[in-house]
Write an enzyme that holds these catalytic residues in place. Structure first.
Site, PDB file in Angstrom:
ATOM      1  N   ARG A 131      -9.695   0.315   9.070  1.00 31.44           N
ATOM      2  CA  ARG A 131      -9.825  -0.861   9.883  1.00 31.44           C
ATOM      3  C   ARG A 131      -9.945  -1.282  10.624  1.00 31.44           C
ATOM      4  NH1 ARG A 131      -3.524  -0.194   8.950  1.00 31.44           N
ATOM      5  NH2 ARG A 131      -1.703  -1.726   9.875  1.00 31.44           N
ATOM      6  N   LYS A 165       0.849  -1.085  -0.278  1.00 29.29           N
ATOM      7  CA  LYS A 165      -0.009  -0.054   0.302  1.00 29.29           C
ATOM      8  C   LYS A 165       0.491   0.919  -0.175  1.00 29.29           C
ATOM      9  CE  LYS A 165      -2.298  -1.343   3.753  1.00 29.29           C
ATOM     10  NZ  LYS A 165      -2.134  -2.360   4.717  1.00 29.29           N
ATOM     11  N   ARG A 204      -0.270  -9.340  13.543  1.00 30.52           N
ATOM     12  CA  ARG A 204      -0.796  -8.072  12.570  1.00 30.52           C
ATOM     13  C   ARG A 204      -1.877  -9.804  11.627  1.00 30.52           C
ATOM     14  NH1 ARG A 204       4.790  -6.205  10.170  1.00 30.52           N
ATOM     15  NH2 ARG A 204       2.989  -4.841   9.420  1.00 30.52           N
ATOM     16  N   ARG A 215      11.418  -6.785   4.178  1.00 29.44           N
ATOM     17  CA  ARG A 215      11.237  -5.991   4.984  1.00 29.44           C
ATOM     18  C   ARG A 215      12.045  -5.757   5.983  1.00 29.44           C
ATOM     19  NH1 ARG A 215       5.737  -2.617   4.577  1.00 29.44           N
ATOM     20  NH2 ARG A 215       5.769  -3.500   6.521  1.00 29.44           N
ATOM     21  N   ARG A 257      11.325  -1.374  11.448  1.00 24.46           N
ATOM     22  CA  ARG A 257       9.824  -1.690  11.917  1.00 24.46           C
ATOM     23  C   ARG A 257      10.136  -2.843  12.970  1.00 24.46           C
ATOM     24  NH1 ARG A 257       4.970  -0.728   8.681  1.00 24.46           N
ATOM     25  NH2 ARG A 257       4.118  -2.094   9.513  1.00 24.46           N
TER      26      ARG A 257
HETATM   27  P1  ADP Z   1       0.792  -2.622   8.257  1.00 24.86           P
HETATM   28  O1  ADP Z   1       2.656  -2.566   7.012  1.00 24.86           O
HETATM   29  O2  ADP Z   1       0.914  -4.300   9.305  1.00 24.86           O
HETATM   30  O3  ADP Z   1      -0.399  -2.956   7.158  1.00 24.86           O
HETATM   31  P2  ADP Z   1       0.546   0.081   9.187  1.00 24.86           P
HETATM   32  O4  ADP Z   1       2.101   0.414   8.831  1.00 24.86           O
HETATM   33  O5  ADP Z   1      -0.595   0.137   8.256  1.00 24.86           O
HETATM   34  O6  ADP Z   1       1.191  -1.575   9.729  1.00 24.86           O
HETATM   35  O7  ADP Z   1       0.265   0.084  10.986  1.00 24.86           O
HETATM   36  C1  ADP Z   1       1.515  -0.596  11.518  1.00 24.86           C
HETATM   37  C2  ADP Z   1       0.716  -1.087  13.151  1.00 24.86           C
HETATM   38  O8  ADP Z   1       0.411   0.791  13.630  1.00 24.86           O
HETATM   39  C3  ADP Z   1       0.092  -2.026  13.023  1.00 24.86           C
HETATM   40  O9  ADP Z   1       0.110  -2.820  13.039  1.00 24.86           O
HETATM   41  C4  ADP Z   1      -1.671  -0.909  14.436  1.00 24.86           C
HETATM   42  O10 ADP Z   1      -0.818  -1.290  15.416  1.00 24.86           O
HETATM   43  C5  ADP Z   1      -1.250   0.725  14.179  1.00 24.86           C
HETATM   44  N1  ADP Z   1      -2.101   0.995  12.784  1.00 24.86           N
HETATM   45  C6  ADP Z   1      -1.656   1.714  12.439  1.00 24.86           C
HETATM   46  N2  ADP Z   1      -3.190   2.145  11.948  1.00 24.86           N
HETATM   47  C7  ADP Z   1      -4.283   1.864  12.029  1.00 24.86           C
HETATM   48  C8  ADP Z   1      -5.620   2.004  12.069  1.00 24.86           C
HETATM   49  N3  ADP Z   1      -5.949   2.731  11.004  1.00 24.86           N
HETATM   50  N4  ADP Z   1      -6.104   1.279  13.599  1.00 24.86           N
HETATM   51  C9  ADP Z   1      -5.775   0.686  14.811  1.00 24.86           C
HETATM   52  N5  ADP Z   1      -4.255   1.299  14.703  1.00 24.86           N
HETATM   53  C10 ADP Z   1      -3.596   1.528  13.264  1.00 24.86           C
END
Ligand code: ADP
Length: 190
Positions: free
Chosen positions: A89, A14, A145, A128, A134
């Protein structure tokens, strides 16, 4: 306005595809993951609170991320549209987003969902993790996740499907191939 939800499991690509889209479509990119990581980096109260939850692979509470997104929408009154990346989400987040946009007399145009098989996702994320720094890119947290994604986030696709706004795109291939598929969806609207 063109308001796009870019959807997909962790590691679907994404963030990368958002960069391509903002270049061509002049949209404001709102990534809740990036916003939260910036808060962690800056050592704010929100960052300290969110870090623990993120490191466990869990979702930050709805009210926290909804408020963050609301602030960012308000901070960009001139935007021609937004890409929502990693948000909504959960179904309550999707409902809140509909309400925030309707207060601005606009709405979500469509959701593009990037489909990638789980085995491919795990190997992308673990790879990654070797360079991303991260804390959540390790196999144990990645599995958690996915569990959160399956239980809480997948229903969000159904929410947009019920509004006839869901478009699924094959998320496997070269970056350009995948971007071409996304553009062909967006060409319906712009
Ligand atoms: P990913 O690479 O898993 O898609 P993101 O970078 O979007 O992860 O998000 C990393 C973390 O930030 C998630 O695992 C969660 O803990 C938190 N997070 C991000 N966006 C949201 C959201 N919309 N609602 C709740 N938690 C979120």
């Amino acid at each position: 306005m063109l308001n796009l939800v870019l959807f997909g499991p962790p590691g679907a690509g994404k963030g990368t595809q958002s960069e391509y889209i903002i270049g061509d479509y002049k949209l404001v990119h709102l990534s809740t993951g990036n916003i939260l990581r910036a808060e962690v980096e800056a050592g704010t109260e929100l960052g300290k609170y969110a870090k623990q939850i993120m490191d466990e692979g869990k979702l930050v509470p709805d009210e926290v991320v909804i408020q963050m997104i609301s602030n960012k929408i308000d901070a960009n009154p001139q935007a021609q549209g937004f890409i929502f990346d990693g948000f909504p989400r959960t179904t309550p987040q999707a409902q809140a987003l509909d309400e925030l946009l309707s207060n601005k007399s606009t709405a979500i145009t469509c959701m593009v969902s990037l489909d990638v098989p789980e085995d491919e996702l795990v190997s992308r994320l673990v790879k990654r993790g070797e360079t991303s720094g991260r804390a959540d890119d390790n196999e144990g947290t990645v599995r958690k996740r996915f569990k959160e994604y399956t239980e809480k986030t997948l229903p969000v696709a159904t929410y947009y499907q019920a509004q006839n706004k869901l478009f699924s795109v094959d998320g496997v291939g070269s970056l350009d191939e995948i971007y071409g598929r996304i553009k062909s969806v967006l060409s319906r609207y712009v």
